[in-house]
Design a protein around this motif. Structure first.
Motif, PDB file in Angstrom:
ATOM      1  N   ALA A 178     -33.992 -28.275  98.162  1.00  0.00           N
ATOM      2  CA  ALA A 178     -35.125 -28.294  99.066  1.00  0.00           C
ATOM      3  C   ALA A 178     -36.113 -29.385  98.655  1.00  0.00           C
ATOM      4  O   ALA A 178     -36.448 -29.521  97.477  1.00  0.00           O
ATOM      5  N   PRO A 179     -36.584 -30.197  99.605  1.00  0.00           N
ATOM      6  CA  PRO A 179     -37.533 -31.262  99.295  1.00  0.00           C
ATOM      7  C   PRO A 179     -38.780 -30.759  98.572  1.00  0.00           C
ATOM      8  O   PRO A 179     -39.358 -31.473  97.756  1.00  0.00           O
ATOM      9  N   THR A 180     -39.164 -29.518  98.858  1.00  0.00           N
ATOM     10  CA  THR A 180     -40.348 -28.955  98.207  1.00  0.00           C
ATOM     11  C   THR A 180     -40.162 -28.887  96.697  1.00  0.00           C
ATOM     12  O   THR A 180     -41.088 -29.169  95.930  1.00  0.00           O
ATOM     13  N   LEU A 181     -38.957 -28.529  96.261  1.00  0.00           N
ATOM     14  CA  LEU A 181     -38.687 -28.450  94.826  1.00  0.00           C
ATOM     15  C   LEU A 181     -38.688 -29.835  94.187  1.00  0.00           C
ATOM     16  O   LEU A 181     -39.216 -30.028  93.092  1.00  0.00           O
ATOM     17  N   LEU A 182     -38.099 -30.802  94.896  1.00  0.00           N
ATOM     18  CA  LEU A 182     -38.052 -32.163  94.348  1.00  0.00           C
ATOM     19  C   LEU A 182     -39.436 -32.791  94.271  1.00  0.00           C
ATOM     20  O   LEU A 182     -39.657 -33.716  93.495  1.00  0.00           O
ATOM     21  N   ALA A 183     -40.375 -32.283  95.078  1.00  0.00           N
ATOM     22  CA  ALA A 183     -41.723 -32.847  95.107  1.00  0.00           C
ATOM     23  C   ALA A 183     -42.670 -32.188  94.100  1.00  0.00           C
ATOM     24  O   ALA A 183     -43.817 -32.616  93.973  1.00  0.00           O
ATOM     25  N   LEU A 184     -42.190 -31.170  93.393  1.00  0.00           N
ATOM     26  CA  LEU A 184     -43.058 -30.501  92.430  1.00  0.00           C
ATOM     27  C   LEU A 184     -43.534 -31.489  91.365  1.00  0.00           C
ATOM     28  O   LEU A 184     -42.755 -32.294  90.856  1.00  0.00           O
TER      29      LEU A 184
END
Length: 270
Positions: free
Chosen positions: A7-13
Motif C-alpha cells: 500500500a502506498p500509505t505504508l511506503l510513505a511512512l
C-alpha cells in the motif's frame, strides 16, 4: 517485498522513507519497509508475538511459504482454531503492527537528520577553485562528515554492546564494550562542539532541528548525563589520542554513572 503489492500509505511512512537508501525510489522504500517490519516483529513483546512473527514470515522456516500455511502455523502457535484466528486474532495482530509502525514514524518525524549524501566519482581527485566561498562550503562538509563519522562509530559500538548482552558474553567483554561506547560518545561530543564553535547550534543542510550534540541520539540510547559531565567528556575526547588515554582522564564518577546505567538496562532486560 515487491513495491507493487505494498500500500502506498505504508511506503510513505516517515519511518520507511528515512531508512530507504533512496527515498524517491519505491523499490528502495519497499526494502526499507520489509526491514522495518522484521525489526518491529523481532522487538515485539506480546502474548501473540510468536504467532505474529509466523504470520508475517519473520519466524525461522516461514520465508517463502504461502499466507495459508503461515496462518495455519500461527493459529496453532497461538492456540486457536484457524478460522477463529483469521477472523478474530489476525486483525488484532495487524492493528498491533500498524500501531507500532505509526509510533515509529512519529518518533522518526520528531528526531531525525539526513547525513551527507555520498556519490561515487571516476573523474579523479576533487579540485577546488581558488575561491573563498568554495573553501567555506568544503570546510562545512568536512566538519559535518567528521561529526557523522563519530555518530556512526558510536552506533556501531552500541550495537556491539547489545549483541554481547544478548549473547550473555563474559562480564569483562561487556565492561570493555561499555567503555568503548563511552569513548565514542565523547568523540561525538568533541566533533559536535567543534562544529558549534564554527557554525553555532543549528545543523545546516541536515533537515533537522536537532543541535549538533543531539545527533548522538540517532546512534542509540544514551544514559542521561549532567551537562557539566558531557562538557568534560568533550574536552577529554578532544585531547586524548587513544581510548586508553581518554578513559584514564575521565572522571571516575562519570564513568561509574555510565556503567551503572547500562548495567541497570541489562538487569531490566533479563
Amino acid at each position: 517485498m515487491p513495491s507493487d503489492i505494498v500500500a502506498p500509505t505504508l511506503l510513505a511512512l516517515p519511518g520507511v522513507s528515512v531508512r530507504a537508501a533512496n527515498s524517491h525510489n519505491a523499490t528502495s522504500r519497499a526494502r526499507a519497509l520489509d526491514g522495518l517490519l522484521r525489526w518491529q516483529l523481532a522487538q515485539l513483546e506480546h502474548e501473540l508475538a510468536d504467532a505474529a512473527r509466523i504470520l508475517f514470515g519473520a519466524a525461522p522456516g516461514t520465508a517463502g511459504t504461502t499466507l495459508t500455511e503461515r496462518r495455519a502455523r500461527a493459529a496453532r502457535a497461538a492456540g486457536y482454531e484457524v478460522h477463529h484466528f483469521r477472523k478474530r486474532i489476525e486483525p488484532r495482530l495487524c492493528l498491533l503492527l500498524a500501531d507500532m509502525l505509526a509510533a515509529d514514524s512519529e518518533e522518526v518525524a520528531a528526531v531525525h537528520a539526513v547525513p551527507p549524501v555520498l556519490t561515487a566519482t571516476s573523474q579523479g581527485p576533487l579540485r577546488l577553485p581558488a575561491d573563498v566561498f568554495a573553501w567555506e562550503v568544503v570546510e562545512h562538509e568536512r566538519m559535518l562528515s567528521k561529526l557523522w563519522a563519530a555518530v556512526y562509530a558510536l552506533r556501531a559500538d552500541l550495537l556491539d554492546l547489545a549483541r554481547l548482552v544478548s549473547m550473555d558474553a563474559p562480564d569483562h567483554d561487556r565492561y570493555q564494550a561499555v567503555d568503548t561506547a563511552l569513548w565514542r560518545y565523547g568523540q561525538v561530543l568533541a566533533e559536535a562542539d567543534e562544529y558549534r564553535g564554527a557554525y553555532g547550534d543549528a545543523l545546516l543542510h541536515t533537515g533537522t532541528r536537532l543541535p549538533p550534540r543531539g545527533l548522538a541520539q540517532l546512534a542509540g540510547w544514551i544514559p542521561p548525563i549532567p551537562e557539566a559531565a558531557t562538557d568534560q567528556l568533550s574536552v577529554v575526547a578532544r585531547i586524548a589520542t587513544t581510548q586508553q588515554d581518554f578513559l584514564a582522564q575521565v572522571d571516575d564518577t562519570d564513568r561509574d554513572t555510565w556503567h551503572t546505567a547500562f548495567t541497570t538496562i541489562e538487569r531490566t532486560a533479563s
